[in-house]
Design a protein around this motif. Structure first.
Motif, PDB file in Angstrom:
ATOM      1  N   GLU A  55       0.859  -1.189   0.000  1.00 15.74           N
ATOM      2  CA  GLU A  55       0.000   0.000   0.000  1.00 15.74           C
ATOM      3  C   GLU A  55       0.892   1.234   0.000  1.00 15.74           C
ATOM      4  O   GLU A  55       1.779   1.391   0.831  1.00 15.74           O
ATOM      5  CB  GLU A  55      -0.928   0.033   1.207  1.00 15.74           C
ATOM      6  N   LYS A  56       0.646   2.116  -0.955  1.00 12.24           N
ATOM      7  CA  LYS A  56       1.436   3.343  -1.098  1.00 12.24           C
ATOM      8  C   LYS A  56       1.161   4.276   0.076  1.00 12.24           C
ATOM      9  O   LYS A  56       0.007   4.487   0.465  1.00 12.24           O
ATOM     10  CB  LYS A  56       1.084   4.024  -2.411  1.00 12.24           C
ATOM     11  N   LEU A  57       2.213   4.843   0.656  1.00 14.38           N
ATOM     12  CA  LEU A  57       2.074   5.814   1.735  1.00 14.38           C
ATOM     13  C   LEU A  57       1.755   7.171   1.120  1.00 14.38           C
ATOM     14  O   LEU A  57       2.525   7.689   0.311  1.00 14.38           O
ATOM     15  CB  LEU A  57       3.358   5.885   2.564  1.00 14.38           C
ATOM     16  N   VAL A  58       0.602   7.724   1.485  1.00 13.69           N
ATOM     17  CA  VAL A  58       0.119   8.978   0.917  1.00 13.69           C
ATOM     18  C   VAL A  58      -0.064   9.986   2.044  1.00 13.69           C
ATOM     19  O   VAL A  58      -0.721   9.693   3.046  1.00 13.69           O
ATOM     20  CB  VAL A  58      -1.219   8.766   0.170  1.00 13.69           C
ATOM     21  N   ALA A  59       0.505  11.167   1.873  1.00 16.63           N
ATOM     22  CA  ALA A  59       0.461  12.220   2.897  1.00 16.63           C
ATOM     23  C   ALA A  59      -0.975  12.554   3.281  1.00 16.63           C
ATOM     24  O   ALA A  59      -1.828  12.763   2.421  1.00 16.63           O
ATOM     25  CB  ALA A  59       1.176  13.470   2.399  1.00 16.63           C
ATOM     26  N   GLY A  60      -1.232  12.580   4.592  1.00 23.32           N
ATOM     27  CA  GLY A  60      -2.532  12.978   5.115  1.00 23.32           C
ATOM     28  C   GLY A  60      -3.624  11.945   5.004  1.00 23.32           C
ATOM     29  O   GLY A  60      -4.755  12.217   5.391  1.00 23.32           O
ATOM     30  N   GLU A  61      -3.337  10.758   4.498  1.00 21.44           N
ATOM     31  CA  GLU A  61      -4.382   9.754   4.332  1.00 21.44           C
ATOM     32  C   GLU A  61      -4.221   8.601   5.306  1.00 21.44           C
ATOM     33  O   GLU A  61      -3.129   8.292   5.761  1.00 21.44           O
ATOM     34  CB  GLU A  61      -4.383   9.229   2.901  1.00 21.44           C
ATOM     35  N   ARG A  62      -5.360   7.977   5.580  1.00 17.75           N
ATOM     36  CA  ARG A  62      -5.402   6.823   6.471  1.00 17.75           C
ATOM     37  C   ARG A  62      -5.043   5.580   5.678  1.00 17.75           C
ATOM     38  O   ARG A  62      -5.529   5.378   4.563  1.00 17.75           O
ATOM     39  CB  ARG A  62      -6.801   6.694   7.063  1.00 17.75           C
ATOM     40  N   LEU A  63      -4.185   4.745   6.245  1.00 20.39           N
ATOM     41  CA  LEU A  63      -3.836   3.481   5.594  1.00 20.39           C
ATOM     42  C   LEU A  63      -5.020   2.523   5.656  1.00 20.39           C
ATOM     43  O   LEU A  63      -5.790   2.540   6.618  1.00 20.39           O
ATOM     44  CB  LEU A  63      -2.622   2.849   6.277  1.00 20.39           C
ATOM     45  N   PHE A  64      -5.152   1.701   4.654  1.00 19.92           N
ATOM     46  CA  PHE A  64      -6.185   0.662   4.552  1.00 19.92           C
ATOM     47  C   PHE A  64      -7.597   1.250   4.553  1.00 19.92           C
ATOM     48  O   PHE A  64      -8.554   0.582   4.926  1.00 19.92           O
ATOM     49  CB  PHE A  64      -6.086  -0.378   5.681  1.00 19.92           C
ATOM     50  N   ALA A  65      -7.752   2.482   4.133  1.00 16.09           N
ATOM     51  CA  ALA A  65      -9.044   3.169   4.200  1.00 16.09           C
ATOM     52  C   ALA A  65     -10.123   2.457   3.393  1.00 16.09           C
ATOM     53  O   ALA A  65     -11.273   2.416   3.795  1.00 16.09           O
ATOM     54  CB  ALA A  65      -8.912   4.607   3.737  1.00 16.09           C
ATOM     55  N   GLY A  66      -9.769   1.873   2.272  1.00 12.94           N
ATOM     56  CA  GLY A  66     -10.769   1.238   1.432  1.00 12.94           C
ATOM     57  C   GLY A  66     -10.902  -0.257   1.651  1.00 12.94           C
ATOM     58  O   GLY A  66     -11.573  -0.929   0.881  1.00 12.94           O
ATOM     59  N   VAL A  67     -10.311  -0.778   2.736  1.00  7.62           N
ATOM     60  CA  VAL A  67     -10.307  -2.220   2.963  1.00  7.62           C
ATOM     61  C   VAL A  67     -11.143  -2.557   4.193  1.00  7.62           C
ATOM     62  O   VAL A  67     -10.957  -1.971   5.262  1.00  7.62           O
ATOM     63  CB  VAL A  67      -8.862  -2.742   3.172  1.00  7.62           C
ATOM     64  N   VAL A  68     -12.056  -3.486   4.026  1.00  8.60           N
ATOM     65  CA  VAL A  68     -12.847  -3.980   5.148  1.00  8.60           C
ATOM     66  C   VAL A  68     -12.407  -5.419   5.409  1.00  8.60           C
ATOM     67  O   VAL A  68     -12.648  -6.305   4.600  1.00  8.60           O
ATOM     68  CB  VAL A  68     -14.364  -3.933   4.843  1.00  8.60           C
ATOM     69  N   ASP A  69     -11.719  -5.606   6.530  1.00  9.95           N
ATOM     70  CA  ASP A  69     -11.208  -6.923   6.888  1.00  9.95           C
ATOM     71  C   ASP A  69     -11.111  -6.989   8.402  1.00  9.95           C
ATOM     72  O   ASP A  69     -10.418  -6.178   9.018  1.00  9.95           O
ATOM     73  CB  ASP A  69      -9.830  -7.145   6.246  1.00  9.95           C
TER      74      ASP A  69
END
Length: 157
Positions: A55-69
């Motif tokens: 998963e690409k590290l993107v400034a200001g964003e939450r990791l795994f935001a689009g993943v439901v697990d």
């Protein structure tokens, strides 16, 4: 703020390390792509089963935001920019200006106007703001004036 950061040695990438989140052990691998000057994160469970891959590290964003697990940690991992000016996560600014942080802020804590005179207000409810914790609803002054029956006028009628 209430954030713990996840630090790694960017001079030794890719780097894999163990971290405990939500009471579970996870393995995190941070890798670097020199071609596009970007960093990526892979998350594995304690049995080394991949949950998230590159998963690409993107400034200001939450990791795994689009993943439901259900196997993912409950904590929010966010890329926090301490300078407020970075637009991307790259080799130069990671672990200097931008950090992977465990976001432990309360809901509404960062909402504008959720404090009154700097008083912490985690739920954003302004109804009780400005009241001191030691205030009581008891009337001030001496209340033994009403303790005697002779103070009341009991008229017969």
């Amino acid at each position: 703020m209430y954030r713990r950061t996840i630090r790694f040695n960017k001079l030794q990438l890719p780097e894999t390390f163990n971290i405990t989140l939500s009471g579970q052990n996870y393995y995190v691998t941070i890798s670097y792509n020199e071609v596009n000057d970007r960093l990526y994160l892979t998350l594995e469970d304690e049995d080394y089963e991949a949950l998230i891959t590159n998963e690409k590290l993107v400034a200001g964003e939450r990791l795994f935001a689009g993943v439901v697990d259900m196997n993912l940690p409950r904590e929010d991992l966010v890329l926090i920019d301490e300078t407020g000016q970075a637009t991307c996560v790259n080799f130069a600014n990671v672990n200097r200006d931008i950090f992977i942080a465990i976001d432990e802020t309360f809901p509404g804590e960062l909402t504008p106007g959720n404090t009154d005179e700097g008083i912490f207000n985690p739920d954003g409810d302004d109804a009780n703001m400005g009241q001191d914790a030691d205030e009581s609803d008891e009337p001030e002054g001496d209340d033994d004036e009403l303790d005697n029956d002779d103070d009341l006028d009991w008229g017969e009628g």
